[in-house]
Design a protein around this motif. Sequence first.
Motif, PDB file in Angstrom:
ATOM      1  N   ASN A 235      32.891  42.120  37.909  1.00 24.02           N
ATOM      2  CA  ASN A 235      31.519  41.711  37.609  1.00 24.02           C
ATOM      3  C   ASN A 235      31.283  41.585  36.110  1.00 24.02           C
ATOM      4  O   ASN A 235      30.519  40.726  35.658  1.00 24.02           O
TER       5      ASN A 235
ATOM      6  N   LYS B  94      30.411  36.343  36.128  1.00 20.72           N
ATOM      7  CA  LYS B  94      29.237  36.313  36.989  1.00 20.72           C
ATOM      8  C   LYS B  94      29.568  35.656  38.327  1.00 20.72           C
ATOM      9  O   LYS B  94      28.989  35.997  39.362  1.00 20.72           O
ATOM     10  N   GLU B  95      30.497  34.723  38.293  1.00 21.05           N
ATOM     11  CA  GLU B  95      30.881  34.033  39.528  1.00 21.05           C
ATOM     12  C   GLU B  95      31.495  35.006  40.527  1.00 21.05           C
ATOM     13  O   GLU B  95      31.274  34.897  41.734  1.00 21.05           O
TER      14      GLU B  95
ATOM     15  N   THR C  29      28.621  36.889  42.180  1.00 20.94           N
ATOM     16  CA  THR C  29      27.915  36.029  43.133  1.00 20.94           C
ATOM     17  C   THR C  29      28.735  35.829  44.401  1.00 20.94           C
ATOM     18  O   THR C  29      28.205  35.873  45.524  1.00 20.94           O
ATOM     19  N   SER C  30      30.034  35.617  44.245  1.00 21.37           N
ATOM     20  CA  SER C  30      30.904  35.433  45.402  1.00 21.37           C
ATOM     21  C   SER C  30      30.946  36.687  46.270  1.00 21.37           C
ATOM     22  O   SER C  30      30.916  36.597  47.508  1.00 21.37           O
TER      23      SER C  30
ATOM     24  N   ARG D 287      28.599  38.935  46.579  1.00 23.99           N
ATOM     25  CA  ARG D 287      27.310  39.075  47.270  1.00 23.99           C
ATOM     26  C   ARG D 287      27.234  38.136  48.472  1.00 23.99           C
ATOM     27  O   ARG D 287      26.752  38.511  49.543  1.00 23.99           O
ATOM     28  N   ARG D 288      27.730  36.920  48.323  1.00 16.15           N
ATOM     29  CA  ARG D 288      27.704  35.970  49.437  1.00 16.15           C
ATOM     30  C   ARG D 288      28.649  36.407  50.562  1.00 16.15           C
ATOM     31  O   ARG D 288      28.311  36.262  51.742  1.00 16.15           O
TER      32      ARG D 288
ATOM     33  N   ASN E 160      24.891  29.588  53.323  1.00 17.91           N
ATOM     34  CA  ASN E 160      25.999  30.439  52.905  1.00 17.91           C
ATOM     35  C   ASN E 160      26.929  30.732  54.086  1.00 17.91           C
ATOM     36  O   ASN E 160      28.154  30.645  53.966  1.00 17.91           O
TER      37      ASN E 160
END
Length: 433
Positions: free
Chosen positions: A71, A75-76, A79-80, A82-83, A129
């Motif tokens: 993290n 940032k990607e 985000t990945s 979390r998805r 998603n």
Amino acid sequence: MARQTSAFGFDNDDIVIATHPHQPSATTFRRGFTNWKNTTVSFKNHEKSACHRAATEIIITLPSTTKDIGNLLSKEHATSKRRNRAAFYHILSSIRYLARQGLAIRGHGDDSDGNFIQLLRMKAKDDDNLSSWMTRKDNSYTSPDIQNEIVELMSSHVLRVIANDLRKSPFLSIMIDETRDCANTEQVTVVVRMVTYEFDVHEQFLGMYGVPSVDAQTLTTAIKNVFERFNFSFNKLRRQCYDGASAMSGAKSGVARRILEIEPRALFTHCYGQSLNLAACDTMKQIKLLKDALDVSFEITKLLKYSPRREGIFLRLKENLPGSTATGIRVLCPTRWTVRADSLASILENFQALQETWQESIKVAHDTETKARIGVEAQMNTFDYLFGTMLGHMVLRHTDNLSRALLDKGLSAAEEQQVARMSLETLKSLRTD
């Protein structure tokens, strides 16, 4: 001049101070701790030292202040992650829903047509998603192996919760029964009953366990394995409830006797429900009038329910009868005698429609065997059958009500015996000149 010693019993000359520009000072000792007479004082002095306070502060604050290195670098990545978690939550909730409703996870043939995949696809219509997740070729966590693993983890969690509740109870009773599934595998159903301190009764199903045979030794070993697996103590066991089979209730080497050798306070009780069923069965078979009526009624239900053509004729004729509000025909259970009253009642309520069904069925029947079996029409017209069916319904409706009362887990053994006595008095009151 006396040499000075540190709080830990070391000579100050033997102490080497090691420092780091970004960490608190640390002390390296050459000769270990020696002042054991003043251990308590020495440890308390160390607790007040700066290095001890700094180390304690790091231990407390480090977990809450540090972050995933991925993290921090991207940032990607966050985000990945979390998805992925959101998509995996849909997978878990879908499997939990299917398991809760007792629905099959996979369907026939291709797994893509199963309930699980179709449920996820329906959810994906409202979640972009999840829709993109379903298009992944690998690591989608929807394979049969993952499904089985998730179901196993959920079942283990449920069993742990149940086991924790049961272990809190001061006393337990166990109920088991053997059965054979469609794959011809012998299984043992295990149910544990408990009463809380508030006198609330709970019956918990612990599972079905495969056994190589149903002899007393094997079944006793299965019970021991269940108690060991759930960490139950036989000292809490106060009651055993089985059927009347010799392997279960044998006085010399049955399961009940073997458990009594482990815990003498675990008294055996023959299942009241099965006792009632056996009593009704023996009584009906000893009275020829009732036995013949029940045999004919069983043949009637088979002729009607196992033939879509005859059942279609029956439903059409039943609808055409004026003022007909009767329910359909219910199959007469061949083994359970305490559920037959509703079946006999359905025959009596549809008596005229059944007679017309046989007459019309004989006209369209082509084989001799079917015509012979539909000879029940002649038997239905006899007085013995009609009287026997009405008498059987009158008696069995009371045993059916008693059976349902005995299945109530809230009743105690004394209350169930009182209900049985009341049913017996009711049956006696039906006798008239």
